[in-house]
Design an enzyme around this catalytic site. Structure first.
Site, PDB file in Angstrom:
ATOM      1  N   LYS A  92     -25.008  25.717 -71.937  1.00 16.74           N
ATOM      2  CA  LYS A  92     -25.632  24.587 -72.643  1.00 16.74           C
ATOM      3  C   LYS A  92     -26.476  25.035 -73.825  1.00 16.74           C
ATOM      4  O   LYS A  92     -26.547  24.345 -74.835  1.00 16.74           O
ATOM      5  CB  LYS A  92     -26.494  23.760 -71.679  1.00 16.74           C
ATOM      6  N   LYS A 111     -12.875  21.568 -66.654  1.00 21.49           N
ATOM      7  CA  LYS A 111     -13.436  20.583 -65.732  1.00 21.49           C
ATOM      8  C   LYS A 111     -13.370  19.175 -66.341  1.00 21.49           C
ATOM      9  O   LYS A 111     -13.597  19.027 -67.542  1.00 21.49           O
ATOM     10  CB  LYS A 111     -14.908  20.970 -65.476  1.00 21.49           C
ATOM     11  N   LYS A 138     -17.795  14.126 -68.579  1.00 20.21           N
ATOM     12  CA  LYS A 138     -18.145  13.003 -69.440  1.00 20.21           C
ATOM     13  C   LYS A 138     -18.365  13.454 -70.876  1.00 20.21           C
ATOM     14  O   LYS A 138     -18.354  12.648 -71.793  1.00 20.21           O
ATOM     15  CB  LYS A 138     -19.369  12.259 -68.906  1.00 20.21           C
TER      16      LYS A 138
HETATM   17  P1  AMP Z   1     -23.527  15.701 -63.337  1.00 22.66           P
HETATM   18  O1  AMP Z   1     -22.839  14.513 -63.848  1.00 22.66           O
HETATM   19  O2  AMP Z   1     -23.215  16.948 -64.096  1.00 22.66           O
HETATM   20  O3  AMP Z   1     -24.995  15.474 -63.082  1.00 22.66           O
HETATM   21  O4  AMP Z   1     -22.887  15.984 -61.904  1.00 22.66           O
HETATM   22  C1  AMP Z   1     -23.194  15.201 -60.787  1.00 22.66           C
HETATM   23  C2  AMP Z   1     -22.414  15.649 -59.574  1.00 22.66           C
HETATM   24  O5  AMP Z   1     -21.006  15.472 -59.802  1.00 22.66           O
HETATM   25  C3  AMP Z   1     -22.598  17.130 -59.203  1.00 22.66           C
HETATM   26  O6  AMP Z   1     -22.597  17.270 -57.793  1.00 22.66           O
HETATM   27  C4  AMP Z   1     -21.374  17.771 -59.807  1.00 22.66           C
HETATM   28  O7  AMP Z   1     -21.045  18.977 -59.157  1.00 22.66           O
HETATM   29  C5  AMP Z   1     -20.319  16.692 -59.586  1.00 22.66           C
HETATM   30  N1  AMP Z   1     -19.229  16.799 -60.583  1.00 22.66           N
HETATM   31  C6  AMP Z   1     -19.306  16.608 -61.922  1.00 22.66           C
HETATM   32  N2  AMP Z   1     -18.113  16.793 -62.513  1.00 22.66           N
HETATM   33  C7  AMP Z   1     -17.250  17.130 -61.513  1.00 22.66           C
HETATM   34  C8  AMP Z   1     -15.836  17.443 -61.477  1.00 22.66           C
HETATM   35  N3  AMP Z   1     -15.097  17.460 -62.577  1.00 22.66           N
HETATM   36  N4  AMP Z   1     -15.291  17.720 -60.274  1.00 22.66           N
HETATM   37  C9  AMP Z   1     -16.035  17.686 -59.139  1.00 22.66           C
HETATM   38  N5  AMP Z   1     -17.345  17.403 -59.107  1.00 22.66           N
HETATM   39  C10 AMP Z   1     -17.953  17.122 -60.273  1.00 22.66           C
END
Ligand code: AMP
Ligand code: TRP
Length: 343
Positions: free
Chosen positions: A123, A206, A209
């Site tokens: 980041k 991955k 968003k």
């Molecule tokens: P974040 O949106 O980065 O705060 O992620 C929130 C949760 O979603 C965390 O537990 C991440 O590990 C999970 N997460 C985000 N993107 C993915 C993905 N592509 N596959 C699986 N888990 C995800």
């Protein structure tokens, strides 16, 4: 919870997890996090889920969008099956104890530990000098989120593994430095077919968003047409699907679509392949599309409905924050006492 997971006997099982309200939820968030949170709650384990707005502002957030994203995330939790009566659902900034414990942990964690975090390196990029101090300290705040509730288990996607190892290191160092057994050594729970949902356009990236291509992801707000189009256009290879897991080796796009199917239908990858092995993608994609539309559109409809009632969402977050504070406040008070703060 996983059988055989070791927890210090002194701590009752308690689940904590968090998601950043940084705009937009994807199928990755749903399968890697939200759906698993709902499953955990339904097993009757005490569960606390947090919208981590203090984490979100480690990179710039437009204030109006942050408030909207926090409410939308709350709607996403509820629409995914998290019941605000059974689980505690709240936003981080309404529980000041998170920031207070994070400060203590800033003084426990070492610079060297933080510098090794891959999320920090990704980041901050090449311009580390210009990244916020908060982005660097991010994992200490995350450790505070978890340990403030003496949480024993943290369901997350694969990408959060390193942060959870750091949380364990902070708990161990704190306990050692002060000669106490106060914080539990938390277990990451990274299990199931979809702990790493990949981009629909590139099986090595991955699903996120922040990907510039909207075709790379399914958003929780997508309608049936958008979901169907994205799956129809998803990248694949020319081979038929294998009947055994080994046959997915070296086929990241095929593996990803099978994983998504398995997670959405609550099956293992083995079970799915036993059914669809030998089928071409021209046959499998419509099956996946139908399943995804059936499972996902009720969620987007419910989110849209809840977003019409923002007062209710705000009341849920306020009430959740009060319940969270009842647990957090004595744990913070005890931490201050251990550290030697006069109260
Ligand atoms: P974040 O949106 O980065 O705060 O992620 C929130 C949760 O979603 C965390 O537990 C991440 O590990 C999970 N997460 C985000 N993107 C993915 C993905 N592509 N596959 C699986 N888990 C995800
Ligand atoms: N860092 C997590 C993410 O980006 C979000 C998070 C913050 C979290 N605090 C947490 C996850 C505590 C689990 C437990 O996905």
């Amino acid at each position: 919870m996983t059988e055989g997971v070791q927890t210090s006997p002194a701590f009752t099982p308690r689940v904590f997890s968090g998601i950043q309200p940084s705009g937009g939820l994807t199928l990755g968030n749903y399968l890697g996090a939200l759906k698993r949170f709902a499953d955990t709650q339904n097993k009757g384990i005490e569960s606390i889920y947090c919208m981590v707005d203090l984490h979100a502002i480690t990179v710039w957030q437009d204030p109006a969008k942050l408030a909207h994203a926090t409410r939308e995330l709350c709607a996403g939790f509820i629409a995914s099956g998290i019941d605000p009566e059974k689980s505690i659902l709240f936003n981080q900034s309404q529980v000041p104890e998170h920031a207070q414990l994070a400060w203590i942990f800033n003084c426990v964690a070492r610079m060297g530990w933080m510098k090794r975090m891959t999320q920090w390196k990704d980041k901050a990029g090449k311009n580390q000098e210009n990244a916020s101090l908060g982005l660097f300290a991010y994992p200490a705040l995350m450790a505070a989120d978890i340990l403030l509730y003496h949480a024993t288990h943290v369901p997350v996607g694969e990408d959060q593994k390193q942060h959870l190892e750091l949380t364990r290191d902070i708990a161990i160092k704190f306990n050692n430095d002060f000669g106490v057994e106060f914080f539990p050594v938390t277990e990451p729970v990274i299990e199931g077919a979809a702990t790493r949902v990949m981009s629909l356009r590139d099986g090595s990236k991955k699903m996120s968003k922040s990907d510039p291509s909207d075709m790379s992801r399914i958003n929780l707000t997508d309608d049936a047409d958008a979901i169907a189009t994205k799956i129809r256009k998803a990248k694949t290879d020319p081979e038929a699907l294998p009947s055994e897991v080994d046959g997915l080796e070296g086929r990241p796009e095929a593996r990803n679509l099978v994983n998504i199917y398995a997670a959405l239908s609550d099956q293992t990858v083995e079970q799915v392949l036993a059914d669809v092995g030998g089928k071409q993608f021209s046959e499998f994609k419509p099956m996946l599309s139908e399943l995804a539309v059936t499972k996902m559109t009720p969620i987007s409809t419910e989110m849209a409905r809840l977003m019409q009632h923002q007062d209710e969402i705000d009341a849920i977050l306020r009430r959740g924050s009060e319940r969270a504070r009842e647990i957090a406040s004595p744990i913070l008070a005890k931490t201050y006492e251990i550290v030697g703060m006069v109260r």
